[in-house]
Design an enzyme around this catalytic site. Structure first.
Site, PDB file in Angstrom:
ATOM      1  N   LYS A   1      52.255   6.384  42.404  1.00  0.00           N
ATOM      2  CA  LYS A   1      51.699   7.739  42.286  1.00  0.00           C
ATOM      3  C   LYS A   1      50.484   7.718  41.354  1.00  0.00           C
ATOM      4  O   LYS A   1      49.717   6.770  41.361  1.00  0.00           O
ATOM      5  CB  LYS A   1      52.786   8.727  41.846  1.00  0.00           C
ATOM      6  CG  LYS A   1      54.002   8.712  42.784  1.00  0.00           C
ATOM      7  CD  LYS A   1      54.993   9.802  42.476  1.00  0.00           C
ATOM      8  CE  LYS A   1      56.170   9.714  43.444  1.00  0.00           C
ATOM      9  NZ  LYS A   1      57.112  10.833  43.255  1.00  0.00           N
TER      10      LYS A   1
ATOM     11  N   GLU B   1      54.508  15.307  48.156  1.00  0.00           N
ATOM     12  CA  GLU B   1      53.579  15.831  47.152  1.00  0.00           C
ATOM     13  C   GLU B   1      52.213  16.127  47.766  1.00  0.00           C
ATOM     14  O   GLU B   1      51.528  17.056  47.354  1.00  0.00           O
ATOM     15  CB  GLU B   1      53.480  14.838  45.999  1.00  0.00           C
ATOM     16  CG  GLU B   1      54.764  14.780  45.192  1.00  0.00           C
ATOM     17  CD  GLU B   1      54.945  13.496  44.405  1.00  0.00           C
ATOM     18  OE1 GLU B   1      55.999  13.368  43.757  1.00  0.00           O
ATOM     19  OE2 GLU B   1      54.059  12.618  44.439  1.00  0.00           O
TER      20      GLU B   1
ATOM     21  N   GLU C   1      62.506  11.640  52.624  1.00  0.00           N
ATOM     22  CA  GLU C   1      62.538  12.013  51.216  1.00  0.00           C
ATOM     23  C   GLU C   1      62.890  13.488  51.093  1.00  0.00           C
ATOM     24  O   GLU C   1      62.037  14.351  51.281  1.00  0.00           O
ATOM     25  CB  GLU C   1      61.189  11.727  50.546  1.00  0.00           C
ATOM     26  CG  GLU C   1      59.963  12.078  51.382  1.00  0.00           C
ATOM     27  CD  GLU C   1      58.690  12.054  50.569  1.00  0.00           C
ATOM     28  OE1 GLU C   1      58.645  11.378  49.529  1.00  0.00           O
ATOM     29  OE2 GLU C   1      57.743  12.746  50.966  1.00  0.00           O
TER      30      GLU C   1
ATOM     31  N   GLY D   1      62.139  12.919  41.904  1.00  0.00           N
ATOM     32  CA  GLY D   1      61.825  13.080  40.492  1.00  0.00           C
ATOM     33  C   GLY D   1      62.717  14.036  39.741  1.00  0.00           C
ATOM     34  O   GLY D   1      62.467  14.351  38.577  1.00  0.00           O
TER      35      GLY D   1
ATOM     36  N   SER E   1      64.738   9.821  44.008  1.00  0.00           N
ATOM     37  CA  SER E   1      65.478   9.456  42.797  1.00  0.00           C
ATOM     38  C   SER E   1      66.314   8.188  42.986  1.00  0.00           C
ATOM     39  O   SER E   1      67.478   8.127  42.578  1.00  0.00           O
ATOM     40  CB  SER E   1      66.365  10.627  42.333  1.00  0.00           C
ATOM     41  OG  SER E   1      65.572  11.722  41.926  1.00  0.00           O
TER      42      SER E   1
END
Length: 252
Positions: free
Chosen positions: A12, A95, A164, A170, A209
């Protein structure tokens, strides 16, 4: 599914040249852990350096622009990423979809651009917490697959899908193993619908995670062919814990 688990680290927006030491350590360990295919997706600024420092693992880009070039300040084309040393590109990460409002159509264009440039792609799909609570998770993922994944049987070997669940990224929260297996079976069915027999062999990664202490359990879930790892890939110590867990699943 592929014989070897595929473990991909997504750094990231983290990483300066100081982190090349982590890439080197991961690369050295991968030489011993040959039962696992390992890759890293550093920020654009480190792709070339990581490719020079880590010669045994895959190195990829976290995103690409769909255009070959032009007046797109701040963007990086697939050809540019490939020239820097990227062998694959992640597209459609949650994201990107949320922060940059990327549509399924745009994700598909990016995937097509990466493949045209000679790279493989990891296409990300996944539902939000509200969508799961409303019982829409499988429908959402099915629409994302249909709209985001380029089709054509000859493309199957170039495409990996990463599931995901957005609410698990996260946050430290993870779905149950049964939940993961159910969604991965759903994705497998859709891939077979889209690609025919070739869809049976396409890899489906789990991302959300993933840590050394839960990796073995998550990787043992039905139809899970590897993991897309975020924060736990930033250090060799934690990332290698996941890679070792993947290798051990192959021994079972």
């Amino acid at each position: 599914m592929s014989e070897r688990p595929y473990i991909v680290g997504n750094w990231k927006m983290h990483g300066t040249r100081a982190m090349l030491a982590e890439a080197r350590a991961i690369d050295r360990a991968a030489e011993r852990l040959i039962k696992v295919e390992v890759a890293l997706a550093p920020p654009f600024t480190l792709i070339h350096a990581c490719r020079k420092e880590a010669t045994l693992i895959g190195i990829g880009a976290q995103d690409v622009h769909p255009a070959d070039g032009g007046a797109h300040t701040g963007d990086v084309s697939a050809a540019m990423a490939k020239d820097a040393g990227a062998g694959f590109a992640i597209v459609g990460h949650s994201e990107r979809r949320a922060d940059h409002k990327e549509s399924n159509a745009l994700v598909k264009q990016k995937a097509e651009a990466a493949i045209e440039a000679g790279m493989n792609v990891i296409v990300c799909v996944g539902e939000t917490e509200d969508q799961r609570d409303e019982g829409k998770a499988e429908d959402v993922v099915a629409r994302q697959l249909a709209g985001s994944v380029p089709t054509g049987e000859e493309l199957a070997e170039k495409i990996t899908v990463a599931y995901e669940p957005v609410w698990a990224i996260g946050t430290g929260r993870t779905p149950t193993v049964d939940d993961i297996g159910t969604m991965h079976r759903h994705i497998r069915g859709k891939l077979v619908d889209m690609f025919g027999e070739a869809g049976e062999a396409m890899r489906i990664l789990y991302g959300g995670s993933v840590k050394p202490d839960n990796a073995a359990e998550l990787l043992a879930a039905d139809e899970v062919g590897g993991a897309l790892v975020g924060g736990a890939s930033l250090t060799a110590e934690s990332f290698l814990g996941i890679i070792v867990a993947a290798a051990e699943t192959e021994d079972d």
